[in-house]
Design an enzyme around this catalytic site. Structure first.
Site, PDB file in Angstrom:
ATOM      1  N   LYS A  79     -21.607 -25.210 -41.832  1.00  0.00           N
ATOM      2  CA  LYS A  79     -20.680 -26.198 -40.759  1.00  0.00           C
ATOM      3  C   LYS A  79     -19.281 -25.725 -41.415  1.00  0.00           C
ATOM      4  CE  LYS A  79     -20.618 -30.971 -41.450  1.00  0.00           C
ATOM      5  NZ  LYS A  79     -20.784 -32.151 -42.537  1.00  0.00           N
ATOM      6  N   SER A 154     -22.782 -35.998 -39.917  1.00  0.00           N
ATOM      7  CA  SER A 154     -21.638 -34.989 -39.305  1.00  0.00           C
ATOM      8  C   SER A 154     -22.345 -33.610 -39.334  1.00  0.00           C
ATOM      9  CB  SER A 154     -20.524 -35.601 -39.543  1.00  0.00           C
ATOM     10  OG  SER A 154     -20.564 -34.766 -40.791  1.00  0.00           O
ATOM     11  N   SER A 178     -24.209 -37.417 -44.076  1.00  0.00           N
ATOM     12  CA  SER A 178     -24.173 -36.207 -43.439  1.00  0.00           C
ATOM     13  C   SER A 178     -24.898 -35.105 -42.993  1.00  0.00           C
ATOM     14  CB  SER A 178     -22.919 -35.743 -43.228  1.00  0.00           C
ATOM     15  OG  SER A 178     -21.699 -36.594 -42.253  1.00  0.00           O
TER      16      SER A 178
END
Ligand code: GLN
Length: 480
Positions: A79, A154, A178
């Site tokens: 990420k 996210s 997330s």
């Protein structure tokens, strides 16, 4: 089965048996990225050259007869709020498009040591604030199961990369859901660890007393293998725990016999999609047929979790983002400023997207003199109540099961104009971060239209092994 949709465990044994090389594995993933990423938008940076080079190193090792570890030569993704030296970390933010990290996050050095092959950095909501990966300066990530829908957020890019065979596993972060929500939306397992289990050194902070680093993979067993490598105390992160890291894979016995499962009634009330409710209950009943003891429990404080989350996390976020002022970090405003105040207005206007601006305003408001007691300190007290409620519940039961999200993946654009509707996607994941406990999202079925549904399995602090055990047993039963 093709090269790219194997599990880590299968790929590892293929590498060892010389059925294929790490280079072939990496090239196969890169082909998937070339074929799909322009639509799915899972990766914001692809590190092809480095990936091929790391794969060649592993192949040399294999050729020389040396033994390899489980993660060696396995292509993966990270990420884009986690620092990798020499590669940009954008945090999905317009102000950080060109920021290149001078150092590795601890999780990254650990995985480098374990022989990872990094394919690239994945898309996310700006500074990890969002539930759909739509709040990214790179545009939304699309759900591989239905490209008109969001991948969740996210950590949506990481989830979509694994779900679309563009990586074997991927790192994400979970502050309020997330990892679990995108895992559920994309139909793969994802683990949120206990607060303090995995180091956050080198990970851009969203809300420091909530943030955790975790991961996605194609099977629960793979999650356990990755966790073994990334968990543990870190001298660079004083919030990491000294609690011993167990051999998580050895804990996957496959037996849930006699295990007490609590089902909190509050998680099945209100605005929950009937198909989600039905599918999750079916999974819980399945665990019961496998020998688990199911009982209804009550967690009445749950209803305050979203409200307190949107007081406490913006407060922490507004403090954490002060450093992205174009002086310490972040880009400078493009137009000349008249004075310092004017500089800040211009810099903040250009450096952040709308959702971040909204949260900085909420955060500074709840921390300001006159409102601090009414909002911030009251919310802290409610947080303690939620922690106590989970502590009490875990005296009665071993794990708690619920849906991951009240709905399956929603349409792109459906909630962007309505922040509150977006926030409610996390109603069932936020309480877990409030209490700092671990929780696993594991696929447990689909809607009639084929959208994945996830079961959430929560455990007491540092009992990642227990939630993985339950998830692994269920996953194997469903696949059998
Ligand atoms: N969707 C939640 C939020 O927007 C959770 C984010 C996260 O876990 N990083 O705050």
């Amino acid at each position: 089965m093709s090269l790219v949709n194997q599990s880590i465990v299968q790929a590892n044994s293929g590498l060892k048996a010389k059925k294929f090389s790490a280079l072939e594995l990496t090239e196969a993933c890169l082909r998937e990225i070339e074929g799909h990423n322009s639509r799915i938008n899972a990766y914001v940076t692809v590190t092809k050259k480095d990936a091929l080079e790391s794969a060649r190193q592993v192949d040399k090792k294999i050729a020389s007869g040396e033994s390899i570890g489980m993660l060696e030569g396995i292509p993966m993704a990270i990420k884009d709020i986690i620092n990798v030296q020499g590669i940009r970390t954008t945090c999905g933010s317009p102000g950080l498009r060109d920021f290149v990290s001078p150092y590795d996050a601890t999780v990254v050095s650990k995985l480098k040591h374990a022989g990872m092959v990094l394919l690239g950095k994945t898309n996310c909501d700006e500074f990890a604030c969002g539930s759909s990966t739509e709040h990214s300066c790179f545009g939304p990530t699309r759900n591989p199961r239905d490209e008109t829908r969001v991948a969740g957020g996210s950590s949506g890019g990481s989830a979509a990369a694994v779900a679309k065979n563009m990586a074997f596993y991927a790192l994400g972060t979970d502050t309020g859901g997330s990892i679990r929500e995108p895992a559920s939306f994309c139909g793969i397992p994802g683990l949120k660890v206990t607060y303090g289990r995995v180091s956050r050194f080198g990970v851009t902070a969203m809300a420091s007393s909530w943030d955790t680093v975790g991961h996605f993979a194609r099977t629960v067993e793979d999650l356990a293998h990755v966790l073994k490598e990334i968990a543990g105390h870190d001298v660079y992160d004083s919030t990491t725990s000294q609690v011993k890291v167990p051999d998580y894979t050895a804990l996957l016995t496959g037996s849930v016999s006699g295990l007490r499962i609590g089902v909190p009634k509050e998680y099945f009330e209100g605005a929950i999609d009937p198909e989600v409710k039905e599918t999750v209950w079916r999974a819980i009943r399945q665990l019961e047929t496998m020998g688990a003891l199911v009982q209804e429990i009550s967690l009445p404080m749950t209803r305050y979790a979203v409200a307190l989350y949107y007081i406490l996390t913006p407060a922490e976020l507004s403090a954490n983002l002060a450093r992205f002022d174009g002086i310490r970090f972040g880009s400078k405003p493009t137009n000349e400023a008249d004075d310092l105040v004017d500089y800040y207005f211009k810099q903040r206007a250009q450096g952040f997207g709308d959702e971040i601006k909204r949260r900085i305003m909420i955060g500074t408001y709840v921390l300001s003199a006159g409102y601090y007691d009414a909002y911030y300190s009251k919310a802290q007290k409610v947080r303690t109540k939620i922690i106590q409620e989970f502590d009490e519940a875990f005296k009665e039961v071993d794990v708690i099961c619920s849906p991951v999200a009240p709905m399956p993946a929603f349409k792109i654009g459906e909630k962007t104009q309505d922040p509150l509707a977006m926030y409610l996607a996390d109603a069932m994941t936020i309480p877990i971060n409030t209490a700092g406990i671990p929780a696993l999202a594991v696929p447990c079925g689909e809607t009639k239209s084929g959208l994945p549904i996830g079961l959430q399995i929560m455990g007491p602090q540092f009992e990642e092994g227990r939630v993985l055990l339950v998830g692994d047993a269920l996953e194997k039963r469903i696949k059998a």
